[in-house]
Design an enzyme around this catalytic site. Sequence first.
Site, short mmCIF file in Angstrom:
data_model
loop_
_atom_site.label_atom_id
_atom_site.label_comp_id
_atom_site.label_asym_id
_atom_site.label_seq_id
_atom_site.Cartn_x
_atom_site.Cartn_y
_atom_site.Cartn_z
N TYR A 135 75.81 5.54 43.77
CA TYR A 135 75.06 6.04 43.01
C TYR A 135 75.57 7.15 42.01
CZ TYR A 135 71.68 11.06 43.62
OH TYR A 135 70.86 11.48 43.91
N LYS A 163 72.00 3.38 40.46
CA LYS A 163 71.01 4.14 40.59
C LYS A 163 71.87 5.81 39.45
CE LYS A 163 69.58 7.88 43.46
NZ LYS A 163 69.24 8.98 42.48
C1 NAY Z 1 68.22 11.89 44.65
O1 NAY Z 1 68.78 11.29 44.67
O2 NAY Z 1 67.86 12.40 45.38
C2 NAY Z 1 68.12 12.20 43.05
O3 NAY Z 1 68.86 11.24 42.46
C3 NAY Z 1 66.63 11.93 42.54
C4 NAY Z 1 66.86 11.56 41.35
C5 NAY Z 1 66.75 13.41 41.01
N1 NAY Z 1 68.09 13.67 40.28
C6 NAY Z 1 68.46 14.90 40.98
C7 NAY Z 1 69.71 15.19 41.17
O4 NAY Z 1 67.75 15.61 41.86
O5 NAY Z 1 64.12 13.02 39.92
C8 NAY Z 1 65.80 13.24 39.66
C9 NAY Z 1 65.16 14.36 39.33
O6 NAY Z 1 65.77 15.48 40.56
C10 NAY Z 1 64.61 15.28 38.00
O7 NAY Z 1 64.88 14.19 37.06
C11 NAY Z 1 64.49 16.29 37.25
O8 NAY Z 1 65.92 16.85 36.42
#
Ligand code: NAY
Length: 294
Positions: A135, A163
């Site tokens: 990740y 990811k």
């Molecule tokens: C996670 O571990 O939950 C994620 O990384 C999911 C991906 C999201 N990243 C974060 C850091 O929240 O969906 C994205 C993000 O919220 C979205 O692109 C808005 O920036």
Amino acid sequence: SEHYRGVYTALVTPMHEGGAIDHESLERLVRHLQAQGVKGFYVGGSTGEGFILSTEERRAVLETVVRAADGKSTLIAHIGAISTETSIELARHAHGLGVDAMSAVVPFYYKTTLDQIKRHYLAIMYAVPLPMIVYHYPGATGVSLSLDFYEEMARHPQCIGVKFTSLNLFELQQIRARCGRDFLIFNGHDEVYAAGALSGADGAVGSTYNMMAPPFVAMFREAERGHWGALPSLQAEANEAIAHMIRFDVIPYEKYVCYAQGIIRSPYARQPLKQLTEAEAAEIRVFYEGNSLL
Ligand code: NAY
């Protein structure tokens, strides 16, 4: 790797007012998203407030998701922690539950070399025979990974992918070029889903798929059929909501929309995350009512 291609919701962790985990709402959310066609779930990551849950709560959340998913979804357990030992403990538990894969954030907070990071992953993979998905989220961890690092990880038979939560799609494409077709790359920033797919991503893990999975499920399906022309307008529509969301806090916003949709019972998110004020909630509600994707 074909088995894992698709759109995964990085599940929020529904909570009661005050912060106790609402397992019933979590089950409802899982079943609702299954009906919307997501391939699976990424459990206990950033969106799931994984880093502000106790390890016991992280285990309980995963157990609920496994039960609710009922064998019908691909499950990726985020077992990452800044301690290798804690990661292994969570990985053992996830393995015992029969999930499909584990994922771990790069160790953050303590400054470690790429070699130490590699050893962290090797220790987890040595202890637990689940496929590993690295990740990468430099915006939160401050840790950059080199193409050599990815190439070495990709050579390990247990490390199946990354990811990739970064807007640097040149880097994404370079990982694809270096690591070959079999190394899975999940796009992690929903606002560039289409561009990520075009740059070689096999699918995506996203937080906004808690509140608006359909356009992303549609983009995946269209791209699989080679209908790339369908993607820009779907992405643009989704981005209207994302642009509105990022004016607030991501997790409280998504929880609020899931709450407004009637899927979860409360929009509560844990401190130090923000609680929406009544005025903010009212503003989100107005946008939600006028937006057909939400
Ligand atoms: C996670 O571990 O939950 C994620 O990384 C999911 C991906 C999201 N990243 C974060 C850091 O929240 O969906 C994205 C993000 O919220 C979205 O692109 C808005 O920036």
